[in-house]
Structures are given as structure tokens and as C-alpha cells.
Motif scaffolding. Sequence first.
Motif, PDB file in Angstrom:
ATOM      1  N   SER A 188       1.007  -1.173   0.083  1.00 30.38           N
ATOM      2  CA  SER A 188       0.002   0.093  -0.017  1.00 30.38           C
ATOM      3  C   SER A 188       0.866   1.301  -0.128  1.00 30.38           C
ATOM      4  O   SER A 188       0.275   2.590  -0.289  1.00 30.38           O
ATOM      5  CB  SER A 188      -1.066   0.110   1.168  1.00 30.38           C
ATOM      6  N   GLY A 247       4.170   1.833  -2.904  1.00 31.23           N
ATOM      7  CA  GLY A 247       2.733   1.044  -2.981  1.00 31.23           C
ATOM      8  C   GLY A 247       2.037   0.818  -4.195  1.00 31.23           C
ATOM      9  O   GLY A 247       2.532   1.533  -5.308  1.00 31.23           O
ATOM     10  N   GLY A 347      -4.836   1.802   0.767  1.00 39.55           N
ATOM     11  CA  GLY A 347      -4.054   2.045  -0.220  1.00 39.55           C
ATOM     12  C   GLY A 347      -5.293   2.173  -1.535  1.00 39.55           C
ATOM     13  O   GLY A 347      -6.293   2.827  -1.318  1.00 39.55           O
TER      14      GLY A 347
END
Length: 585
Positions: A188, A247, A347
Amino acid sequence: MSSINRRQFLRRTGLAGLSAGAALSLAGSPFASAAGLDRALALSARRAVRVGGTTLEQVATPSGGAAGYQRLAAGPGWPLVVRGELAAAQSGRDDRRTALASFVQFTDMHLTDTESPMRFEFLGHLDDAACRPQETLTVRGASALVERVNALGSGPYTGMPFNLVVTTGDNTDNHEQIELDWYLSVMSGGLITPNSGDPDRYEGVQNSGDPAYWNPELAFQDTYKQAGFPQLPGFLTAAGRTFRAPGLTMPWYTTVGNHDDSIVGTLPDLGLLGDVYTGNRKLEGVNAADAAQIFALFKTDPAGALLKIGQLLGDANLVRQVTPDDRRKPFTPKSFAQAHLDPAVTGPGPFGHGFTADAAASGDLYYTFPIADGVVGISVDTTNMAGWADGSIGTAQLHWLEHQLQAHSGHWYDTDGNVVRGGAGGDYIMVFSHHTSTTMGNLLPDPRNIFDGRHNGSELVTLLQRYPNVVAWVNGHTHMNQITAHGHAVPERSFWEVNTASHIDFPQHARVIELADNGDGTISLFTTLIESAAPYATSFDDTSDTNLAALYRELSYNDPFAKPAAKIGTSLDHNTELLLAKPSR
């Protein structure tokens, strides 16, 4: 994204000149010569939307002689191989192709707390998984893989943007909370400090002074340096410093593996050894005889192996004092699911990454998720906490799986081979697990539910073949690339098993998988291997994040106890087009 026709995509992007309907046949060994390889690569490129950033373009290849420490360089890519064992390839399908789904598989990242007291590196000469020269760099290597996927963005043969990324287990190495925190941040994004214990220094076998291990910052000739490994001043300090993981920019889902719920992926963890994980005693100086005994017990008596290790931990001469760290506490299946529910790691989504509050309450780590319109994924838990690395599936979960298969199938076959008509279902189905069909023979009663029966991989294959909508079973565990055709006398009951190498051992691959309707009664699965974004070239006096990620790959190739050739697989397991008969509706 709605389904997209390849011809429309090529016209829209000005790449229509790349379109070609020819197929690369397995007959005639097309890669036997340099000219044959060039022709195969050219054909692969003509059939693709693009090949850049994949192993269709280039592959990490040793650039030195046959012996000694090898540097890596860009070598020729691997061509597309058409596999028609389950359905014949029809000409002209490239121009008829309609993309249905496009995603990436990560597997066996093994993000590793190398300073943990609950690791047994003294077994490294018996099992390469116990100690790897590159393992202090797992978090950076995984982040470089994320960079590659973000930059690639879409499938090379359909051009369809990636729907998602799915992992197929062994996300952590030793089911420690700190390893799980690193994994969630890698996926993330965010700041990561890949170090435990003393925040200002490394406390593991790679600065122990023991010649059995690679001591990168020390000048003396350990066994690794005698084999050509370099001395790298500042390496361990740099490996443990804070960096920002980018991420993923697309949704991602998690499947659980045996290293995510057992001690070193093999020994049963019944919650009795938390103090060893978080304590200050690290077992290092074990002699060859005791190491051999423990290794044998790993395979025959996991509980006995734990007892032997406990005895050795009582010998002060064999124990190194390290800084204790509560973040090393082992997580449980319930806390594994709960950690995914933290909004801080959502995320790009989805919230929970496949897991729900019910999963956190029950510890049942299996679920169904949408891949694309008309394409569904089923993530199953094949781990067995009773011990041993291999897995199986419980009766209750098997019944749940069959219910999911029926819910997404328009028809299926009963155990006598008769057609059973379902409801309105008609999705293509892909099953995801950690273990493969051949590594699901561990039928010990699972301590999570000792009265629940266990079932092996053959039984799972038989079940999946009753459901024509199943097109693929995607997995990991073996750390090697291998694609298996599961054929059936009734063509629509066939499916492909796609097993991908790990991202800790060389070749450190992930795999792009694209599903397409060929408009001729067949469907195709394109499987394209990718490497991380790290460069091939390395420097021995550079501790930048980029160079560390490059060293991660190079060190893994040179691991003297690994067998990279076996893990790479053959051309049949690399970049492929897997044909299937389209299930009748």
C-alpha cells in the motif's frame, strides 16, 4: 474497465502494424538456434501490444564464465509459446480477441526479519531456505517489483489495464507482526525501516564472524567470499535504513501461505513460543550433528524439532544475545486478517484486501472476489498448522468452495458425469492458493479444527474439473515456474494450473495473466513473466536504494545452496498462450 477488442485497442493507440495472427508452435524446436530465437521473439512482439518491461523483451542473464561469482546483464527475452494441449489454436484469433481480465500474481515474497531469534540459519547448508545471502534486502526487492508493475500498468497481449494484483502466499517468512507490517506497507505504500531489535545496528548471522555465513562488511574470507562474494562496506547499515515504498497503484488481494502461519513455514506454532520470538536469545553456534538431527526432525517430527531447539537454547555457548523486540511476536490467522482491515493500509483498495470482519473473528482466510466483469477469483487457504511445509484443504472449506463454484457456474457435472444446470451464473472462475496440486499431501489433522477432514491436491483437481467455468488454478510454494495442463475427456472440463517462481529466490519473478475470448470457441490465458524494476548492473561501493534492489537479484543468483536452473523452469513455463475450449452456456 469494460471488455476491449484487441483490434480496437491497436487502432486507438496507433499500433495496428503489430497485429499478426500467426502462432508460435511448439513443434520444431524454434529456439534451437540464435536465428530461431530471433524469429520467435519477433513473432512474439508482432502478436503483442508491447513487450517492454517484461521478459518478452529481456531477461537477467549471467555475464561471466561458468564458475565463480556471476554478474548479471540483460540477455535475450523469452518468446511466447503457444500451448495447445487442451484446445487447438485457430488462425486469425489475434484480430478477433476480446480482453476479459488482466492482473498480476505476486508469490513467495518472504519478507524476512533476519535478526529474529526464531530463525535457524545453521540449517542453511541443508536447506537453502534457512539462510540466503540476499535476505536482508527482501523488502527493497519487493518494492522494486511494485515499481515494475506500476510502470507496466497493462497486459502485454491485450493492452487491458491491470484489474488488480493478487499474492499467493508466503508474504512473510516467519509469521511475525513486523514482517506483516512490512508486507502491508510494501503493497500500500509508506515508510519502512527493515530492521528489528537495536535500531542502530544489525544483529544477525551476517555480522556474526562465523565463516559459515556471508559477512558482507567484514574483511575475513568466509566461505561465501572464498566463492567470490564481495566485501560491501556499509551494506548491513544501508539494508536496514528507512526508505519509502511506493505502494501499488491498483487494488490488491492477499492469499495466505504456510510461512504466514507456521514457524519458518514448517513447525507448528501453538502460541507457546512468543517469548522466544520477542526475546534476546538467538541460536547460532549449532554443530553439524545437531543441525542434521534437527533437519531430519523437520521432515518427520516437527514437534520433536521444537523440543530439540528448546534444549539448545538453554546452552549459553550456542546463544547470541540480541536486543529483544515485541514487534516480532507471531501473528495468528485472526490477527492476520485483522491487520488487513487497518484503514492505514487500504491504499488503492479494496478495504480489507479480501478479508472481512468475519474473517478476523473466525480466522477463516478464504473468500471470493471480483477480478473483472464476468471473471471471479476464489482465494483458498491450503495451509495446515499441524506442521510440515506442504498443505491440504479442510472438508468445511471444500464444501464452501463447491458452493462458490456452483454460484458462479451456469452448469456443472456431478460425480457420475451428468450435467447439472445451475442458475444465472456464468462467470469465468480462477482459483488462487499457495500450494500446488502436487504439494497438498499433508493430511495431518489441523489444530484449528481437529475433527475437520483434510483433502489432497488430486481431490481438488477432481472437484475443479466438474466445473467448466474454471479456467485456471494459480499458485506458488515451490519457488519454480511450472505450468500444468489438467486435461479431461470432456474438453470444457479441462483447466490450467499456473505455478510461478518466488520473489526471494532467483529468478525472482512475478507473472502477468490475461484472459481473452478468441471469438472462435476458444479462450486464451496469456502468462508473461516480469522482473523487478531494479537494474541488472550492480556496484560494490554503492549503497543507494536502487543498487541494493539490484544486488538483491544478483546475490540470489549466486546463492551457493540454491538451484536457480531448476526454479527458472522451461520455455513451456515462461511466456505462454494457454488455449482452452470455451465452456458451453
